[in-house]
Design a protein around this motif. Structure first.
Motif, PDB file in Angstrom:
ATOM      1  N   ILE A   1       0.524  -1.381  -0.113  1.00  0.00           N
ATOM      2  CA  ILE A   1      -0.092   0.424  -0.230  1.00  0.00           C
ATOM      3  C   ILE A   1       0.998   1.110  -0.167  1.00  0.00           C
ATOM      4  CG2 ILE A   1      -1.129   1.410   1.449  1.00  0.00           C
ATOM      5  CD1 ILE A   1      -2.454  -1.154   2.440  1.00  0.00           C
ATOM      6  N   ALA A   2       1.466   0.909   0.604  1.00  0.00           N
ATOM      7  CA  ALA A   2       2.620   2.259   1.214  1.00  0.00           C
ATOM      8  C   ALA A   2       4.285   2.403  -0.133  1.00  0.00           C
ATOM      9  CB  ALA A   2       3.340   2.447   2.373  1.00  0.00           C
ATOM     10  N   GLY A   3       3.958   1.556  -1.364  1.00  0.00           N
ATOM     11  CA  GLY A   3       5.273   1.847  -1.506  1.00  0.00           C
ATOM     12  C   GLY A   3       6.617   1.575  -1.443  1.00  0.00           C
ATOM     13  N   LEU A   4       6.517   1.052  -0.496  1.00  0.00           N
ATOM     14  CA  LEU A   4       7.918   0.236   0.179  1.00  0.00           C
ATOM     15  C   LEU A   4       8.524  -1.401  -0.433  1.00  0.00           C
ATOM     16  CD1 LEU A   4       7.498   1.699   3.661  1.00  0.00           C
ATOM     17  CD2 LEU A   4       8.075   2.631   1.870  1.00  0.00           C
ATOM     18  N   ASN A   5       9.554  -1.214  -0.165  1.00  0.00           N
ATOM     19  CA  ASN A   5      10.251  -2.579  -0.723  1.00  0.00           C
ATOM     20  C   ASN A   5      10.701  -3.080   0.344  1.00  0.00           C
ATOM     21  OD1 ASN A   5      11.324  -4.764  -2.427  1.00  0.00           O
ATOM     22  ND2 ASN A   5      13.539  -3.974  -2.275  1.00  0.00           N
ATOM     23  N   CYS A   6       9.933  -3.562   1.257  1.00  0.00           N
ATOM     24  CA  CYS A   6      10.043  -4.546   3.028  1.00  0.00           C
ATOM     25  C   CYS A   6       8.879  -5.384   2.498  1.00  0.00           C
ATOM     26  CB  CYS A   6      10.391  -3.144   4.219  1.00  0.00           C
ATOM     27  SG  CYS A   6       8.750  -2.618   4.245  1.00  0.00           S
ATOM     28  N   GLY A   7       8.735  -6.148   3.912  1.00  0.00           N
ATOM     29  CA  GLY A   7       7.916  -7.218   4.401  1.00  0.00           C
ATOM     30  C   GLY A   7       7.810  -8.457   4.047  1.00  0.00           C
ATOM     31  N   LEU A   8       8.594  -9.076   3.231  1.00  0.00           N
ATOM     32  CA  LEU A   8       8.958 -10.182   2.941  1.00  0.00           C
ATOM     33  C   LEU A   8      10.195 -10.921   2.835  1.00  0.00           C
ATOM     34  CD1 LEU A   8       6.716 -11.258  -0.126  1.00  0.00           C
ATOM     35  CD2 LEU A   8       5.922 -11.637   2.210  1.00  0.00           C
ATOM     36  N   ILE A   9      10.291 -11.501   3.808  1.00  0.00           N
ATOM     37  CA  ILE A   9      11.866 -12.044   3.732  1.00  0.00           C
ATOM     38  C   ILE A   9      12.471 -12.687   2.378  1.00  0.00           C
ATOM     39  CG2 ILE A   9      13.230 -13.900   4.485  1.00  0.00           C
ATOM     40  CD1 ILE A   9      12.635 -14.042   7.186  1.00  0.00           C
ATOM     41  N   GLU A  10      12.594 -12.489   1.267  1.00  0.00           N
ATOM     42  CA  GLU A  10      12.790 -12.778  -0.382  1.00  0.00           C
ATOM     43  C   GLU A  10      14.355 -11.738  -0.666  1.00  0.00           C
ATOM     44  OE1 GLU A  10       9.179 -13.043  -2.588  1.00  0.00           O
ATOM     45  OE2 GLU A  10      10.057 -11.065  -3.133  1.00  0.00           O
ATOM     46  N   GLU A  11      15.079 -12.036  -1.452  1.00  0.00           N
ATOM     47  CA  GLU A  11      15.740 -11.989  -2.648  1.00  0.00           C
ATOM     48  C   GLU A  11      15.811 -10.357  -2.897  1.00  0.00           C
ATOM     49  OE1 GLU A  11      18.029 -13.960  -4.648  1.00  0.00           O
ATOM     50  OE2 GLU A  11      18.443 -15.492  -3.282  1.00  0.00           O
ATOM     51  N   GLY A  12      16.420  -9.673  -2.838  1.00  0.00           N
ATOM     52  CA  GLY A  12      16.007  -7.742  -3.399  1.00  0.00           C
ATOM     53  C   GLY A  12      15.083  -6.994  -2.223  1.00  0.00           C
ATOM     54  N   ARG A  13      15.079  -7.372  -1.304  1.00  0.00           N
ATOM     55  CA  ARG A  13      13.731  -6.792  -0.428  1.00  0.00           C
ATOM     56  C   ARG A  13      14.580  -5.849   0.677  1.00  0.00           C
ATOM     57  NH1 ARG A  13       8.304  -6.189  -1.119  1.00  0.00           N
ATOM     58  NH2 ARG A  13       7.460  -8.398  -2.165  1.00  0.00           N
ATOM     59  N   ASP A  14      14.546  -4.879   1.340  1.00  0.00           N
ATOM     60  CA  ASP A  14      15.263  -3.793   2.208  1.00  0.00           C
ATOM     61  C   ASP A  14      15.221  -5.394   3.847  1.00  0.00           C
ATOM     62  OD1 ASP A  14      15.301  -2.400   0.447  1.00  0.00           O
ATOM     63  OD2 ASP A  14      13.774  -0.984   1.513  1.00  0.00           O
ATOM     64  N   ALA A  15      16.426  -4.828   4.690  1.00  0.00           N
ATOM     65  CA  ALA A  15      17.206  -6.103   5.096  1.00  0.00           C
ATOM     66  C   ALA A  15      16.215  -5.067   6.668  1.00  0.00           C
ATOM     67  CB  ALA A  15      18.487  -5.834   5.391  1.00  0.00           C
ATOM     68  N   ARG A  16      14.694  -5.416   6.645  1.00  0.00           N
ATOM     69  CA  ARG A  16      14.333  -4.804   7.412  1.00  0.00           C
ATOM     70  C   ARG A  16      13.132  -6.185   8.369  1.00  0.00           C
ATOM     71  NH1 ARG A  16      13.150   0.093   8.647  1.00  0.00           N
ATOM     72  NH2 ARG A  16      14.282   1.404   7.147  1.00  0.00           N
ATOM     73  N   LEU A  17      14.271  -6.257   9.462  1.00  0.00           N
ATOM     74  CA  LEU A  17      13.602  -7.954   9.662  1.00  0.00           C
ATOM     75  C   LEU A  17      13.691  -8.165  11.310  1.00  0.00           C
ATOM     76  CD1 LEU A  17      16.756 -10.408   8.027  1.00  0.00           C
ATOM     77  CD2 LEU A  17      13.663 -10.018   7.623  1.00  0.00           C
ATOM     78  N   LEU A  18      12.993  -8.893  11.720  1.00  0.00           N
ATOM     79  CA  LEU A  18      12.699  -8.968  13.137  1.00  0.00           C
ATOM     80  C   LEU A  18      13.253 -10.900  13.753  1.00  0.00           C
ATOM     81  CD1 LEU A  18      10.910  -8.393  15.979  1.00  0.00           C
ATOM     82  CD2 LEU A  18       8.763  -9.173  15.376  1.00  0.00           C
ATOM     83  N   VAL A  19      13.848 -10.347  15.038  1.00  0.00           N
ATOM     84  CA  VAL A  19      14.397 -12.222  15.741  1.00  0.00           C
ATOM     85  C   VAL A  19      13.966 -12.110  16.556  1.00  0.00           C
ATOM     86  CG1 VAL A  19      16.269 -13.349  16.091  1.00  0.00           C
ATOM     87  CG2 VAL A  19      16.375 -11.282  14.164  1.00  0.00           C
ATOM     88  N   LEU A  20      13.187 -13.023  17.254  1.00  0.00           N
ATOM     89  CA  LEU A  20      12.307 -12.786  18.251  1.00  0.00           C
ATOM     90  C   LEU A  20      13.829 -14.921  19.108  1.00  0.00           C
ATOM     91  CD1 LEU A  20       8.515 -13.803  16.918  1.00  0.00           C
ATOM     92  CD2 LEU A  20       9.967 -11.712  17.769  1.00  0.00           C
ATOM     93  N   ASP A  21      13.172 -14.371  19.799  1.00  0.00           N
ATOM     94  CA  ASP A  21      13.379 -15.580  20.674  1.00  0.00           C
ATOM     95  C   ASP A  21      12.933 -16.913  21.310  1.00  0.00           C
ATOM     96  OD1 ASP A  21      15.206 -17.419  22.448  1.00  0.00           O
ATOM     97  OD2 ASP A  21      14.852 -16.365  24.287  1.00  0.00           O
ATOM     98  N   GLY A  22      13.041 -17.958  19.713  1.00  0.00           N
ATOM     99  CA  GLY A  22      12.489 -18.692  20.280  1.00  0.00           C
ATOM    100  C   GLY A  22      12.685 -20.068  21.490  1.00  0.00           C
ATOM    101  N   GLY A  23      13.477 -19.574  22.160  1.00  0.00           N
ATOM    102  CA  GLY A  23      13.501 -20.112  23.652  1.00  0.00           C
ATOM    103  C   GLY A  23      13.050 -19.586  24.762  1.00  0.00           C
ATOM    104  N   SER A  24      12.128 -18.679  24.702  1.00  0.00           N
ATOM    105  CA  SER A  24      11.793 -18.292  25.723  1.00  0.00           C
ATOM    106  C   SER A  24      10.545 -19.239  26.472  1.00  0.00           C
ATOM    107  CB  SER A  24      11.137 -16.138  24.868  1.00  0.00           C
ATOM    108  OG  SER A  24      10.377 -16.593  24.205  1.00  0.00           O
ATOM    109  N   ASP A  25      10.775 -18.428  27.642  1.00  0.00           N
ATOM    110  CA  ASP A  25       9.745 -18.205  27.967  1.00  0.00           C
ATOM    111  C   ASP A  25       8.453 -18.970  27.478  1.00  0.00           C
ATOM    112  OD1 ASP A  25      11.355 -19.848  30.359  1.00  0.00           O
ATOM    113  OD2 ASP A  25      11.303 -17.818  31.807  1.00  0.00           O
ATOM    114  N   ASN A  26       8.140 -18.360  26.964  1.00  0.00           N
ATOM    115  CA  ASN A  26       6.820 -17.688  25.723  1.00  0.00           C
ATOM    116  C   ASN A  26       6.264 -19.062  24.889  1.00  0.00           C
ATOM    117  OD1 ASN A  26       3.660 -16.990  25.599  1.00  0.00           O
ATOM    118  ND2 ASN A  26       4.738 -15.429  24.565  1.00  0.00           N
ATOM    119  N   LEU A  27       7.681 -18.565  24.262  1.00  0.00           N
ATOM    120  CA  LEU A  27       7.535 -19.838  22.582  1.00  0.00           C
ATOM    121  C   LEU A  27       8.325 -20.872  22.705  1.00  0.00           C
ATOM    122  CD1 LEU A  27       8.387 -16.556  20.458  1.00  0.00           C
ATOM    123  CD2 LEU A  27       6.464 -16.837  21.339  1.00  0.00           C
ATOM    124  N   GLU A  28       9.231 -21.380  24.149  1.00  0.00           N
ATOM    125  CA  GLU A  28       9.756 -23.178  23.890  1.00  0.00           C
ATOM    126  C   GLU A  28       8.448 -23.746  23.747  1.00  0.00           C
ATOM    127  OE1 GLU A  28      12.228 -25.433  23.521  1.00  0.00           O
ATOM    128  OE2 GLU A  28      12.577 -23.747  23.260  1.00  0.00           O
TER     129      GLU A  28
END
Length: 354
Positions: A304-331
């Motif tokens: 909608i905004a015309g931005l080159n992010c929003g997916l993990i895909e080659e050529g996309r801007d490197a805007r990433l979120l990393v979660l701790d999959g071993g946290s008490d909540n996500l383990e």
């Protein structure tokens, strides 16, 4: 263990390459694969499927597709007021508070909200900015030094539109927007408008303006769904805000079946700008698949905004979120996509790469 405040990294000027390892949510279906993302010069250069020693969950940073960040000066104000009493221009509570606030207070409050947004994994947002040109200058000051990618839509005047990425209209019932719509079209910029929030009366007039996107659409009829689908007009929904203002909730599943739907958190006055909370609420309210909700929180808003992010895909801007999959909540989660949408939160964030 995850610290209380995640590391927010600006990789836009990165020299050489770096990798991020873990369970990657890849492509438009956010298919979980084990491997690594290679980042070069601020972009995703490669995605490598491989066995890695990491319990991280890596996904695109969120795109918050509808905000009013200026409302940060009055969090949780106006309990018990109707929607019109809260936000209707020009005399709603938020407008009176914005008018009375000094610039320094406004900027400081917006900076705090922007900091919270980045720390919770939002990498870009679409802002409806009150206050004309002066309001635009204030949010630019608040954004100074922030790694966030803003798409700011001016309000109230054509001059504000010309200073920004487009125009954010309050709603067809609040004024006549044909002239500013034409000016925005001539400028080649975005035109967004609130519609269908209180009732369905202003939906057709908003659609007649041929907007870039609509916001809310809490009250829609079959005719409106047909028009949305025929003209491929996207919709940004803000279900938590709609519930707080007691106007109902949008027909999320029906909208998603007919057009592109993105998520926004709306007024900071009413709700925290947390995309985790918005995703969980929308998912549990609608029952749509987790991948659909993730698209609403990432790539749909980006497009909608015309931005080159929003997916993990080659050529996309490197805007990433990393979660701790071993946290008490996500383990121990058995469905990673569903866990990200319904369970994950601020405490699970380990890195935000913008």
């Amino acid at each position: 263990m995850t610290t209380a405040h995640a590391d927010v990294e600006d990789r836009s000027d990165l020299e050489g390459s770096t990798t991020v390892e873990g369970t990657l949510l890849v492509g438009r279906e956010f298919e979980p694969i084990e491997g690594r993302v290679v980042l070069e010069e601020g972009q995703i250069a490669a995605i490598e499927e491989a066995s890695v020693e990491s319990d991280a969950i890596v996904l695109p940073a969120f795109v918050n597709a509808h905000t009013h960040i200026g409302d940060s000066i009055a969090k949780e104000a106006g309990e018990g007021l109707s929607l019109d009493e809260l936000v209707a221009p020009p005399d709603g509570l938020k407008h009176r508070l914005l008018e009375a606030a000094d610039p320094e207070t406004m900027v400081a409050a917006m900076r705090r909200s922007l900091g919270y947004m980045t720390s919770t994994g939002t990498g870009a947002f679409i802002e409806f900015r009150e206050g004309g040109v002066e309001g635009v200058e204030l949010i630019r000051e608040a954004l100074d030094g922030s790694p966030m990618e803003p798409v700011v839509l001016g309000r109230e005047t054509i001059e504000a539109m010309r200073e920004t990425d487009g125009f954010g209209a309050s709603g067809a019932r609040d004024g006549e927007f044909s002239s500013v719509r034409e000016a925005t079209r001539e400028a080649g910029k975005l035109f967004g408008i609130h519609a269908g929030e209180r009732d369905s009366d202003d939906v057709n007039p908003a659609l007649d303006l041929d907007p870039s996107f609509l916001v809310h659409m809490t009250h829609v009829r079959d005719l409106h769904l047909d028009r949305l689908e025929d003209r491929s007009i996207p919709v940004v929904i803000c279900p938590r805000s709609n519930l707080v203002t007691d106007v109902g909730v949008p027909p999320i599943r029906e909208l998603a079946e007919r057009t592109t739907v993105a998520l926004g958190t709306d007024n900071v006055m009413l709700n925290s700008p947390s995309m985790f909370r918005e995703m969980a609420f929308a998912s549990k309210l609608s029952g749509v698949p987790a991948a659909t909700v993730l698209r609403m929180a990432t790539i749909n808003g980006a497009e909608i905004a015309g931005l080159n992010c929003g997916l993990i895909e080659e050529g996309r801007d490197a805007r990433l979120l990393v979660l701790d999959g071993g946290s008490d909540n996500l383990e121990g989660v058995t469905d990673v996509r569903r866990a990200v949408v319904r369970r994950a939160g601020h405490g699970d964030v380990s890195r935000v790469i913008l």
